[in-house]
Design a protein around this motif. Sequence first.
Motif, PDB file in Angstrom:
ATOM      1  N   GLY A  74       0.809  -1.259   0.074  1.00  0.00           N
ATOM      2  CA  GLY A  74       0.069   0.024  -0.063  1.00  0.00           C
ATOM      3  C   GLY A  74       0.814   1.104  -0.115  1.00  0.00           C
ATOM      4  N   VAL A  75       1.798   1.505   0.806  1.00  0.00           N
ATOM      5  CA  VAL A  75       2.637   2.394   0.962  1.00  0.00           C
ATOM      6  C   VAL A  75       3.528   2.719  -0.162  1.00  0.00           C
ATOM      7  N   ASN A  76       3.992   1.692  -0.718  1.00  0.00           N
ATOM      8  CA  ASN A  76       4.780   1.807  -2.065  1.00  0.00           C
ATOM      9  C   ASN A  76       3.851   2.099  -3.414  1.00  0.00           C
ATOM     10  N   GLY A  77       2.677   1.441  -3.274  1.00  0.00           N
ATOM     11  CA  GLY A  77       1.696   2.006  -4.216  1.00  0.00           C
ATOM     12  C   GLY A  77       1.323   3.524  -4.103  1.00  0.00           C
ATOM     13  N   VAL A  78       1.191   3.944  -2.955  1.00  0.00           N
ATOM     14  CA  VAL A  78       0.604   5.355  -2.986  1.00  0.00           C
ATOM     15  C   VAL A  78       1.892   6.378  -3.278  1.00  0.00           C
ATOM     16  N   TYR A  79       2.974   5.825  -2.721  1.00  0.00           N
ATOM     17  CA  TYR A  79       4.065   7.015  -3.436  1.00  0.00           C
ATOM     18  C   TYR A  79       4.310   6.764  -4.688  1.00  0.00           C
ATOM     19  N   ASN A  80       4.515   5.640  -5.407  1.00  0.00           N
ATOM     20  CA  ASN A  80       4.528   5.872  -6.711  1.00  0.00           C
ATOM     21  C   ASN A  80       3.420   6.326  -7.494  1.00  0.00           C
ATOM     22  N   ALA A  81       2.199   6.109  -6.940  1.00  0.00           N
ATOM     23  CA  ALA A  81       0.991   7.017  -7.672  1.00  0.00           C
ATOM     24  C   ALA A  81       1.505   8.379  -7.528  1.00  0.00           C
ATOM     25  N   LEU A  82       1.895   8.965  -6.304  1.00  0.00           N
ATOM     26  CA  LEU A  82       1.984  10.358  -6.268  1.00  0.00           C
ATOM     27  C   LEU A  82       3.410  10.754  -7.147  1.00  0.00           C
ATOM     28  N   VAL A  83       4.209   9.794  -7.222  1.00  0.00           N
ATOM     29  CA  VAL A  83       5.518  10.169  -8.093  1.00  0.00           C
ATOM     30  C   VAL A  83       4.846  10.374  -9.741  1.00  0.00           C
TER      31      VAL A  83
END
Length: 121
Positions: A74-83
């Motif tokens: 989840g955290v990795n997915g949110v971070y990459n979505a923001l990037v």
Amino acid sequence: MAEHYSSFERGGRRWLFQRLTAVFLVGVLAFHFMLLHFVNHAANITFAGTQVRMSQVGYFATMWLFLVTATFHGVNGVYNALVNQGLKGTQQTAIKYLLAVAGLLLIAQGTRVAVAMTNLV
């Protein structure tokens, strides 16, 4: 035709871990649904039954790994979505560390709850 864009580096570790955690999560989620929705119906789930399940080392380890992998995914997915949305520079660094701390706090709290659900404490 649209150009392919992703913040993941092809063949990179974050890309690989995102896929591996997805496969693990699908498997554990299927196990969860089978055990807690088909074998034992939701109306029959009790706190005492949860304590019995969580006191079994294999079940506890599976649920703890579920917590850790779901948090990372989840955290990795949110971070990459923001990037992917254009987050850059200082904001990107701040969000990266904020999400990392939030993920660690979530794992710590989830571990506390999981341990409290055992008969060991």
